[in-house]
Write a protein that holds these residues in place. Structure first.
Motif, PDB file in Angstrom:
ATOM      1  N   LEU A 202     -42.537  31.100 -28.883  1.00 33.37           N
ATOM      2  CA  LEU A 202     -41.532  31.542 -29.846  1.00 33.37           C
ATOM      3  C   LEU A 202     -40.421  32.204 -29.050  1.00 33.37           C
ATOM      4  O   LEU A 202     -40.646  33.194 -28.350  1.00 33.37           O
ATOM      5  CB  LEU A 202     -42.148  32.518 -30.842  1.00 33.37           C
TER       6      LEU A 202
ATOM      7  N   GLU B 278     -36.488  33.776 -28.840  1.00 32.73           N
ATOM      8  CA  GLU B 278     -35.327  34.290 -29.561  1.00 32.73           C
ATOM      9  C   GLU B 278     -34.051  33.838 -28.867  1.00 32.73           C
ATOM     10  O   GLU B 278     -33.957  33.848 -27.634  1.00 32.73           O
ATOM     11  CB  GLU B 278     -35.355  35.816 -29.639  1.00 32.73           C
TER      12      GLU B 278
ATOM     13  N   LEU C 108     -34.938  32.635 -34.216  1.00 32.08           N
ATOM     14  CA  LEU C 108     -36.005  32.297 -33.285  1.00 32.08           C
ATOM     15  C   LEU C 108     -36.191  30.785 -33.260  1.00 32.08           C
ATOM     16  O   LEU C 108     -35.972  30.104 -34.273  1.00 32.08           O
ATOM     17  CB  LEU C 108     -37.323  32.954 -33.700  1.00 32.08           C
ATOM     18  N   LEU C 109     -36.612  30.272 -32.112  1.00 34.66           N
ATOM     19  CA  LEU C 109     -36.972  28.862 -31.987  1.00 34.66           C
ATOM     20  C   LEU C 109     -38.473  28.767 -31.751  1.00 34.66           C
ATOM     21  O   LEU C 109     -38.996  29.369 -30.802  1.00 34.66           O
ATOM     22  CB  LEU C 109     -36.226  28.201 -30.826  1.00 34.66           C
ATOM     23  N   LYS C 110     -39.157  28.033 -32.592  1.00 37.48           N
ATOM     24  CA  LYS C 110     -40.578  27.749 -32.410  1.00 37.48           C
ATOM     25  C   LYS C 110     -40.662  26.469 -31.597  1.00 37.48           C
ATOM     26  O   LYS C 110     -40.417  25.377 -32.094  1.00 37.48           O
ATOM     27  CB  LYS C 110     -41.251  27.592 -33.774  1.00 37.48           C
TER      28      LYS C 110
ATOM     29  N   LEU D  42     -46.866  31.620 -37.403  1.00 35.89           N
ATOM     30  CA  LEU D  42     -45.627  32.340 -37.710  1.00 35.89           C
ATOM     31  C   LEU D  42     -45.845  33.511 -38.669  1.00 35.89           C
ATOM     32  O   LEU D  42     -44.886  34.189 -39.028  1.00 35.89           O
ATOM     33  CB  LEU D  42     -44.599  31.370 -38.303  1.00 35.89           C
TER      34      LEU D  42
ATOM     35  N   ARG E  77     -44.083  36.998 -38.245  1.00 37.77           N
ATOM     36  CA  ARG E  77     -43.062  36.818 -37.207  1.00 37.77           C
ATOM     37  C   ARG E  77     -41.693  36.471 -37.765  1.00 37.77           C
ATOM     38  O   ARG E  77     -40.701  36.572 -37.057  1.00 37.77           O
ATOM     39  CB  ARG E  77     -43.488  35.702 -36.221  1.00 37.77           C
ATOM     40  N   THR E  78     -41.625  36.031 -39.016  1.00 41.74           N
ATOM     41  CA  THR E  78     -40.350  35.531 -39.543  1.00 41.74           C
ATOM     42  C   THR E  78     -40.313  35.670 -41.056  1.00 41.74           C
ATOM     43  O   THR E  78     -41.358  35.808 -41.704  1.00 41.74           O
ATOM     44  CB  THR E  78     -40.149  34.050 -39.140  1.00 41.74           C
TER      45      THR E  78
ATOM     46  N   ALA F 249     -39.192  30.081 -42.268  1.00 41.87           N
ATOM     47  CA  ALA F 249     -39.584  29.089 -41.262  1.00 41.87           C
ATOM     48  C   ALA F 249     -38.979  27.760 -41.690  1.00 41.87           C
ATOM     49  O   ALA F 249     -39.278  27.256 -42.775  1.00 41.87           O
ATOM     50  CB  ALA F 249     -41.100  28.982 -41.166  1.00 41.87           C
TER      51      ALA F 249
ATOM     52  N   GLN G 291     -43.209  35.085 -47.046  1.00 39.33           N
ATOM     53  CA  GLN G 291     -42.487  34.170 -46.163  1.00 39.33           C
ATOM     54  C   GLN G 291     -42.129  32.907 -46.938  1.00 39.33           C
ATOM     55  O   GLN G 291     -42.832  32.509 -47.868  1.00 39.33           O
ATOM     56  CB  GLN G 291     -43.343  33.801 -44.951  1.00 39.33           C
TER      57      GLN G 291
ATOM     58  N   THR H 298     -35.087  37.400 -40.480  1.00 42.79           N
ATOM     59  CA  THR H 298     -35.396  36.625 -39.282  1.00 42.79           C
ATOM     60  C   THR H 298     -35.624  35.183 -39.700  1.00 42.79           C
ATOM     61  O   THR H 298     -36.420  34.908 -40.615  1.00 42.79           O
ATOM     62  CB  THR H 298     -36.638  37.168 -38.570  1.00 42.79           C
TER      63      THR H 298
ATOM     64  N   THR I  12     -36.606  31.258 -38.359  1.00 43.81           N
ATOM     65  CA  THR I  12     -37.240  30.503 -37.277  1.00 43.81           C
ATOM     66  C   THR I  12     -37.018  29.018 -37.493  1.00 43.81           C
ATOM     67  O   THR I  12     -37.342  28.482 -38.569  1.00 43.81           O
ATOM     68  CB  THR I  12     -38.744  30.787 -37.200  1.00 43.81           C
TER      69      THR I  12
END
Length: 306
Positions: A19, A21, A35-37, A172, A175-176, A179, A200, A292, A294
């Motif tokens: 993950l 940023e 963020l990039l997964k 995830l 984390r976000t 998504a 989420q 956030t 992703t």
């Protein structure tokens, strides 16, 4: 007695995927983190959602003893490329049923050439015949032509693939807030959304026009889980005219985004459309400040022209 070797050992993945940023002022101005997964780093031959969707199907194939896979895709199908690569690595024969019989007499584009190099037998059919790709009678006709085989649906999207994408959402959790994933057949979004936690949201950006994807994602979740799972929605404005349709504006955006953030060239069929959509939505104020976001990087760049 020693344990039996894992038949999918050559496809051993890197999980969870990283993950990363990225600091982009277009998002920062709106009070957003991006963020990039990096699912493109899961496996060099089966990047991204292709590994997550294919691995469960391939394990099922290994258990049945089939030595030949047959699947479906368009001329630039990442799914066909991944299936061909998996077949080479696992010692399985592969047949790709390709939409567009007019392509049969032309030089192969780089994507199909890679399939052929990996040993895939390419079978070109008319668009009318391709519309039968989910018809069991058509599958029987193909088996009569090519021999006994396991059939994997277009894009790999079936119940096994949806379940294979649930861990993407689980990775995830916490984390976000959003998504986001580019969508072709909807299996990744269906599974990812089911794996997210309460609060989420999953966002799908269709790369095909037609407005059919919402029903398809709902159907996949119903078939897999018995009903809807997770909170998800679609943004239908960013297909750019259809599958593999790439405008100069999108190409310029992709090159600029990769240069800004020190990334490899972006896949323009899926990933660039996803990031373009998120950037546009961010500037439109579509996400609450403090969110956030992703973006799931589902594939690697591949040239659209020879």
């Amino acid at each position: 007695m020693p344990p039996h070797p894992d038949p999918l050992a050559p496809l051993a993945p890197r999980l969870p995927s990283p993950l990363q940023e990225v600091h982009d002022e277009r998002f920062a101005r709106q009070g957003l983190r991006l963020l990039l997964k990096r699912d493109d780093l899961i496996h060099p031959a089966l990047p991204g959602n292709k590994w997550r969707k294919l691995a469960p199907n391939l394990r099922s194939v290994a258990e049945t003893g089939h030595r030949r896979l047959l699947t479906f895709g368009g001329a630039y199908s990442n799914h066909l490329r991944a299936t061909a690569a998996a077949g080479r690595l696992l010692g399985l024969r592969t047949v790709g049923v390709v939409r567009g019989d007019e392509l049969a007499g032309r030089p192969l584009n780089p994507s199909l050439a890679r399939c052929a190099e990996d040993g895939m037998l390419l079978h070109f059919v008319s668009r009318a015949a391709y519309r039968r790709r989910a018809d069991p009678d058509f599958h029987d006709e193909l088996r009569a032509r090519f021999g006994a085989c396991a059939v994997i649906p277009e894009g790999g999207s079936n119940e096994a693939a949806v379940r294979g994408c649930v861990p993407l959402g689980e990775e995830l959790r916490g984390r976000t807030d959003v998504a986001a994933v580019a969508c072709g057949t909807g299996g990744t979004l269906a599974g990812m959304a089911a794996g997210l936690s309460a609060g989420q949201r999953g966002l799908g950006v269709p790369v095909l026009k037609g407005g059919f994807l919402g029903g398809q994602v709902a159907r996949l979740q119903r078939e897999t889980f018995g009903g809807p799972r997770g909170d998800w929605w679609l943004e239908e404005r960013f297909h750019g005219g259809g599958y593999a349709k790439v405008s100069p504006q999108l190409s310029d955006f992709a090159a600029d985004f990769a240069e800004r953030h020190g990334l490899p060239a972006l896949d323009e069929i899926y990933v660039a459309k996803l990031l373009f959509a998120l950037t546009r939505l961010a500037t439109e104020g579509a996400f609450p400040r403090g969110s956030t976001l992703t973006a799931v990087v589902t594939g690697q760049s591949f040239p659209l022209k020879a």
